[in-house]
Design an enzyme around this catalytic site. Sequence first.
Site, mmCIF file in Angstrom:
data_model
loop_
_atom_site.group_PDB
_atom_site.id
_atom_site.type_symbol
_atom_site.label_atom_id
_atom_site.label_comp_id
_atom_site.label_asym_id
_atom_site.label_seq_id
_atom_site.Cartn_x
_atom_site.Cartn_y
_atom_site.Cartn_z
ATOM 1 N N ARG A 34 27.011 -20.168 11.697
ATOM 2 C CA ARG A 34 26.323 -19.278 10.756
ATOM 3 C C ARG A 34 27.380 -18.518 9.987
ATOM 4 O O ARG A 34 28.277 -17.919 10.582
ATOM 5 C CB ARG A 34 25.415 -18.278 11.472
ATOM 6 C CG ARG A 34 25.064 -17.082 10.577
ATOM 7 C CD ARG A 34 24.027 -16.160 11.141
ATOM 8 N NE ARG A 34 22.722 -16.781 11.135
ATOM 9 C CZ ARG A 34 21.575 -16.109 11.215
ATOM 10 N NH1 ARG A 34 21.570 -14.802 11.299
ATOM 11 N NH2 ARG A 34 20.433 -16.746 11.211
ATOM 12 N N HIS A 40 19.108 -22.598 5.029
ATOM 13 C CA HIS A 40 18.772 -22.169 6.394
ATOM 14 C C HIS A 40 17.871 -23.263 7.013
ATOM 15 O O HIS A 40 16.682 -23.044 7.247
ATOM 16 C CB HIS A 40 18.059 -20.806 6.334
ATOM 17 C CG HIS A 40 18.007 -20.079 7.635
ATOM 18 N ND1 HIS A 40 18.587 -20.564 8.796
ATOM 19 C CD2 HIS A 40 17.435 -18.886 7.974
ATOM 20 C CE1 HIS A 40 18.368 -19.691 9.769
ATOM 21 N NE2 HIS A 40 17.675 -18.681 9.304
ATOM 22 N N GLN A 49 15.630 -22.846 10.225
ATOM 23 C CA GLN A 49 14.461 -22.002 9.917
ATOM 24 C C GLN A 49 13.331 -22.859 9.334
ATOM 25 O O GLN A 49 12.151 -22.645 9.624
ATOM 26 C CB GLN A 49 14.870 -20.916 8.912
ATOM 27 C CG GLN A 49 13.741 -19.981 8.511
ATOM 28 C CD GLN A 49 13.371 -19.009 9.621
ATOM 29 O OE1 GLN A 49 14.224 -18.352 10.180
ATOM 30 N NE2 GLN A 49 12.094 -18.925 9.953
ATOM 31 N N ASP A 55 11.019 -13.088 1.883
ATOM 32 C CA ASP A 55 12.225 -12.781 2.654
ATOM 33 C C ASP A 55 12.743 -11.443 2.117
ATOM 34 O O ASP A 55 12.282 -10.978 1.061
ATOM 35 C CB ASP A 55 13.258 -13.913 2.444
ATOM 36 C CG ASP A 55 14.497 -13.776 3.329
ATOM 37 O OD1 ASP A 55 14.499 -12.922 4.230
ATOM 38 O OD2 ASP A 55 15.463 -14.541 3.113
ATOM 39 N N CYS A 68 10.766 -15.253 7.537
ATOM 40 C CA CYS A 68 11.748 -15.702 8.525
ATOM 41 C C CYS A 68 12.184 -14.573 9.456
ATOM 42 O O CYS A 68 12.657 -14.830 10.556
ATOM 43 C CB CYS A 68 12.957 -16.311 7.816
ATOM 44 S SG CYS A 68 13.814 -15.145 6.734
ATOM 45 N N ARG A 88 11.387 -21.051 16.305
ATOM 46 C CA ARG A 88 12.825 -21.256 16.078
ATOM 47 C C ARG A 88 13.446 -21.916 17.315
ATOM 48 O O ARG A 88 14.269 -22.811 17.207
ATOM 49 C CB ARG A 88 13.535 -19.907 15.819
ATOM 50 C CG ARG A 88 13.123 -19.156 14.571
ATOM 51 C CD ARG A 88 13.450 -19.883 13.292
ATOM 52 N NE ARG A 88 14.811 -20.366 13.231
ATOM 53 C CZ ARG A 88 15.911 -19.616 13.021
ATOM 54 N NH1 ARG A 88 15.795 -18.325 12.809
ATOM 55 N NH2 ARG A 88 17.113 -20.160 12.983
HETATM 56 N N1 NVA Z 1 18.017 -14.292 3.371
HETATM 57 C C1 NVA Z 1 18.272 -13.676 4.646
HETATM 58 C C2 NVA Z 1 17.757 -14.531 5.761
HETATM 59 C C3 NVA Z 1 17.924 -13.956 7.137
HETATM 60 C C4 NVA Z 1 17.408 -14.860 8.214
HETATM 61 C C5 NVA Z 1 19.772 -13.447 4.795
HETATM 62 O O1 NVA Z 1 20.551 -14.344 4.440
HETATM 63 O O2 NVA Z 1 20.160 -12.366 5.233
HETATM 64 N N1 CP Z 2 15.381 -15.764 10.854
HETATM 65 C C1 CP Z 2 16.619 -15.632 11.331
HETATM 66 O O1 CP Z 2 17.504 -16.462 11.103
HETATM 67 O O2 CP Z 2 16.810 -14.524 12.097
HETATM 68 P P1 CP Z 2 18.203 -14.003 12.690
HETATM 69 O O3 CP Z 2 19.029 -13.547 11.521
HETATM 70 O O4 CP Z 2 17.818 -12.886 13.616
HETATM 71 O O5 CP Z 2 18.872 -15.135 13.410
#
Ligand code: NVA
Ligand code: CP
Length: 328
Positions: free
Chosen positions: A107, A134, A137, A230, A271, A316
């Site tokens: 990540r 993602h 997800q 989101d 998400c 998830r």
């Molecule tokens: N768009 C958000 C998704 C988090 C799961 C981010 O990248 O922070």
């Molecule tokens: N939806 C998601 O990826 O959550 P986290 O950032 O908590 O992993």
Amino acid sequence: EINLHGRDFLKLLDFTPEEIEYLLDLAADFKDKKKKGIPHNEYPTKNVALIFEKTSTRTRCSFEVAAHDLGMGSTYLEPTGSQIGHKESIADTARVLASMYDGIEYRGFDQEIVETLAKYSKVPVWNGLTNEFHPTQMLADLLTIKEHFGHLKGIHLCYLGDARYNTGNSLMVACAKMGMHFTAVSNKKYYPDQKLIDTCLEIAKETGAVIDFSEDVMEGTKGADVIATDIWVSMGEPEEVWEERIKDLSPYAVTSDVMKNAGDKAVFMHCLPSYHDLNTKMGQKIKEKYGLDEMEVTDEVFESEQSLVFQEAENRMHTIKAVMYATI
Ligand code: NVA
Ligand code: CP
């Protein structure tokens, strides 16, 4: 016969609709086993490395629980706890970790980083979120939609908000692949990148998907099956963007009026994490600075019967388990 052994999981664009269905079926199977308490610790000699250059609750816990359920060991590498990106290149990290582990989750920031990691790793690499995509997800979202509606084809999903970041981009790809109807409902500035739209339109020709866009909330969400959103400012973005985002995206907040406009059968998805509850440290800061009481979704919608957010979060884990199981 579908066999994903040895494959990376970097973005949904790399997978056929049949392969995606296969992963969803496998996840449903694992979910059933988990609920019934049937052990499935089939990989006792395997280990996975979990690299997180951004924070996480769901993704990290999903990988760790899923690995444990499959009988595997896991190592969590936190944003500051390794040499990655500071002293050691991604290419070297990939070769070191691949010599000890049977799979690597990443990540972080640019999609290019996870692609490089995969290029130099001889074991499967899984994208746990980049700026652009993602994909794990998406499997959870598709499984949730399938559980709720019984099928994916033809389901109309409207995404409100910042549609040019990981979640919006990935939902457009997921809908294109699975023959669904995707509508980005937002200010034009926040539509996905034209190149990605063109790619999805090409896929849609094969799958029967519909991809469209609307700046008008009521017109765009009329009769939709799924209303998704989101947060407006994603991890890694500078704080200065908040003001502009609030101004641009406030008209695209998911409210009870939007849900009513979609109809009784419509469901809400997110998400997570979400700013529906501003009683968090970051939430309070934004509330005070910008005088906002609500953001991308109202508390009323989030807590309503139409909200599938916690089923989505649980999924998830089951879907990530399927990805690791199929590719290792
Ligand atoms: N768009 C958000 C998704 C988090 C799961 C981010 O990248 O922070
Ligand atoms: N939806 C998601 O990826 O959550 P986290 O950032 O908590 O992993």
